[in-house]
Scaffold this motif. Structure first.
Motif, mmCIF file in Angstrom:
data_model
loop_
_atom_site.group_PDB
_atom_site.id
_atom_site.type_symbol
_atom_site.label_atom_id
_atom_site.label_comp_id
_atom_site.label_asym_id
_atom_site.label_seq_id
_atom_site.Cartn_x
_atom_site.Cartn_y
_atom_site.Cartn_z
ATOM 1 N N GLY A 256 0.792 -1.226 0.000
ATOM 2 C CA GLY A 256 0.000 0.000 0.000
ATOM 3 C C GLY A 256 0.823 1.275 0.000
ATOM 4 O O GLY A 256 0.272 2.363 -0.190
ATOM 5 N N GLY A 259 0.493 4.011 -2.581
ATOM 6 C CA GLY A 259 -0.558 5.018 -2.490
ATOM 7 C C GLY A 259 -0.198 6.182 -1.584
ATOM 8 O O GLY A 259 -1.029 7.064 -1.339
ATOM 9 N N SER A 365 -1.556 5.122 6.582
ATOM 10 C CA SER A 365 -2.642 4.777 5.654
ATOM 11 C C SER A 365 -2.206 3.718 4.646
ATOM 12 O O SER A 365 -3.045 3.151 3.943
ATOM 13 N N HIS A 366 -0.891 3.431 4.585
ATOM 14 C CA HIS A 366 -0.434 2.412 3.629
ATOM 15 C C HIS A 366 -1.069 1.056 3.929
ATOM 16 O O HIS A 366 -1.257 0.235 3.031
ATOM 17 N N HIS A 369 -4.416 1.105 2.268
ATOM 18 C CA HIS A 369 -4.180 0.999 0.826
ATOM 19 C C HIS A 369 -3.851 -0.449 0.456
ATOM 20 O O HIS A 369 -4.330 -0.955 -0.561
ATOM 21 N N GLU A 372 -7.058 -2.354 0.412
ATOM 22 C CA GLU A 372 -7.921 -1.943 -0.703
ATOM 23 C C GLU A 372 -7.421 -2.482 -2.034
ATOM 24 O O GLU A 372 -8.215 -2.856 -2.909
ATOM 25 N N TYR A 373 -6.092 -2.535 -2.197
ATOM 26 C CA TYR A 373 -5.529 -3.057 -3.451
ATOM 27 C C TYR A 373 -5.636 -4.580 -3.509
ATOM 28 O O TYR A 373 -6.058 -5.150 -4.508
#
Length: 473
Positions: A256, A259, A365-366, A369, A372-373
């Motif tokens: 992540g 992102g 936040s990684h 991410h 989400e990925y």
């Protein structure tokens, strides 16, 4: 016999792993025609060669060594691939004139074996392309699986019924092998995607290059030792799918980061380079316009340079920053400046490290991410937990971690181990320009304290330290 063949066919088609399939093919065919030994060659179309990949022998222990041979008329296997025909030989030491090849006796001499009767079988895919050559050796009079004691008495010839049976199975073997090779190619392609993903992340964050691989190796070694230790971790056993889940989860744990803004990922000082240069220019302008003495100018410059370092901000520096933040001046055009504007002051006032609270949240936040990925990938049933586990390396047992605030019983054991590995590597890494590597003894002390606070798993941390797994890497 028909039921036996159906059972074998069903079993072979169910196998996806290439190695397992080939070993099963050899064993089952040897069993059904009572062959003492056998080998499988895989065909490489690009080089037009056969690669010796699998072998079994009930009489002698074979030291396996892979080798290639051309598809031509100069060897038994090469001839079978060249002619694409099934045939059998009663005694390879007494070849008929119709065969152009000679039998290579090197293996027999080295192993004190005597190859006599053989069946050679070309294996084709659904489009009738050659993919393999199968060889069965020495049909026995004695029970299957028992070693040959007398090659003269125990070995007989393969007959037409044996050939018929093997031929009837060759088609299903071809289908199973084609499926297995396709599955293997897909796995290799996915492994390539994983490696490319790690490379992509590290190209954006060269400061932590190697971190992903190191965390994977540390995590893998801890889990490997746990898997061996029935006393410390009774009931904990890894299977083949578990190892894949562990590998993919660990290697993708920082995916992540693609992102997260690159300048935040690579931030080695409290001010970004362009900010620092602009502030230095502003200080020079202040020096000229306000005509302050050189000592005062040097003091301000020295303060900014020291405060910009990623070390812990001392109280004395913080107090001095407070004195300068409200100083204002105007240039010759009447434009007003603050010696330290709000953003500069905020960043220089960071107590530890280089990141402001907002930047820290962006780095954190990684994890989201990553989830989400990865959740967008259509994982197989056995790998469905990879996205969740990959996101657990910053979770704490007391629920104080991020991004999901999971508690002890909600965190997968791989996540608990990865958390230990991630912190240990972050502490001991020698390639971070913004901090010095911590000695191993101090790193162990820190993760032990985290375990005592209820952040990390005590049992795993104790196991890591007592087994000295950090020395096994």
């Amino acid at each position: 016999m028909d039921l036996k063949l159906l059972e074998i066919a069903s079993l072979l088609v169910s196998k996806k792993d290439l190695d397992e399939l080939m070993e099963e093919v050899l064993f089952r065919l040897r069993e059904i025609v009572n062959a003492d030994a056998g080998s499988i060659y895989l065909y490489h179309e690009e080089s037009d060669t056969l690669v010796f990949k699998y072998t079994q022998n009930d009489t002698v222990d074979i030291i396996f060594k892979e080798f290639s041979l051309p598809v031509d008329e100069n060897s038994i296997a090469g001839y079978c691939a060249y002619k694409k025909e099934m045939f059998f030989i009663d005694d390879v030491y007494s070849l008929e004139d119709k065969f152009p090849f000679k039998f290579n006796k090197d293996f027999d001499k080295l192993s004190n074996y005597r190859t006599k009767s053989i069946i050679m079988v070309p294996i084709f895919d659904a489009k009738d392309n050659l993919i393999s050559v199968l060889q069965l050796i020495n049909k026995k009079n004695t029970p299957f699986g028992k070693p040959i004691t007398s090659f003269d008495k125990d070995v007989t010839v393969f007959n037409e019924e044996d050939v018929k049976i093997v031929h009837s199975l060759s088609g299903i073997i071809g289908v199973a092998l084609e499926n297995s090779l396709l599955y293997k190619n897909i796995e290799e392609m996915f492994e390539g995607f994983i490696k490319a993903s790690v490379q992509a992340v590290e190209s954006r964050d060269p400061i932590t290059k190697g971190h992903t691989e190191r965390v994977y190796r540390i995590t893998y070694k801890i889990i490997e030792e746990m898997d061996k230790d029935d006393e410390a971790f009774p009931g904990f056993k890894m299977n083949k799918d578990d190892w894949k889940v562990l590998k993919y989860s660990t290697l993708l744990h920082d995916f992540g980061k693609i992102g997260v803004r690159e300048n935040v990922l690579m931030k080695s000082k409290k001010l970004y380079d362009d900010q620092f240069k602009a502030l230095k220019m502003k200080l020079k302008l202040y020096h000229c316009i306000e005509n302050i003495d050189d000592n005062k100018f040097f003091e301000i410059n020295e303060l900014v340079e020291r405060a910009n370092e990623p070390t812990v901000l001392e109280s004395e520096l913080a107090n001095r920053l407070d004195k300068f933040k409200d100083i204002r001046f105007k240039d010759n055009f009447g434009v007003e400046y603050r010696l330290l504007d709000d953003q500069e002051y905020k960043q220089l006032s960071v107590r530890k490290g280089t990141l402001t609270e907002d930047e820290r949240k962006e780095i954190e936040s990684h994890v989201l991410h990553t989830y989400e990925y990865l959740i967008k990938i259509p994982w197989t049933k056995s790998l469905k937990d990879v996205p969740k586990i990959a996101c657990m390396h910053h979770e704490k047992l007391d629920g104080s971690g991020y991004s999901f605030g999971l508690k002890e019983d909600e965190i997968h054991i791989f996540g608990k181990v990865m958390a230990v590995a991630d912190i240990f590597d972050a502490l001991t890494a020698k390639d971070r320009p913004y901090k010095k590597a911590v000695p191993i003894e101090l790193a162990l002390k820190i993760i032990s304290e985290e375990a005592e606070k209820g952040k990390l798993d005590k049992k795993i941390v104790r196991f890591f330290i007592e087994k000295k797994i950090y020395n096994m890497l």
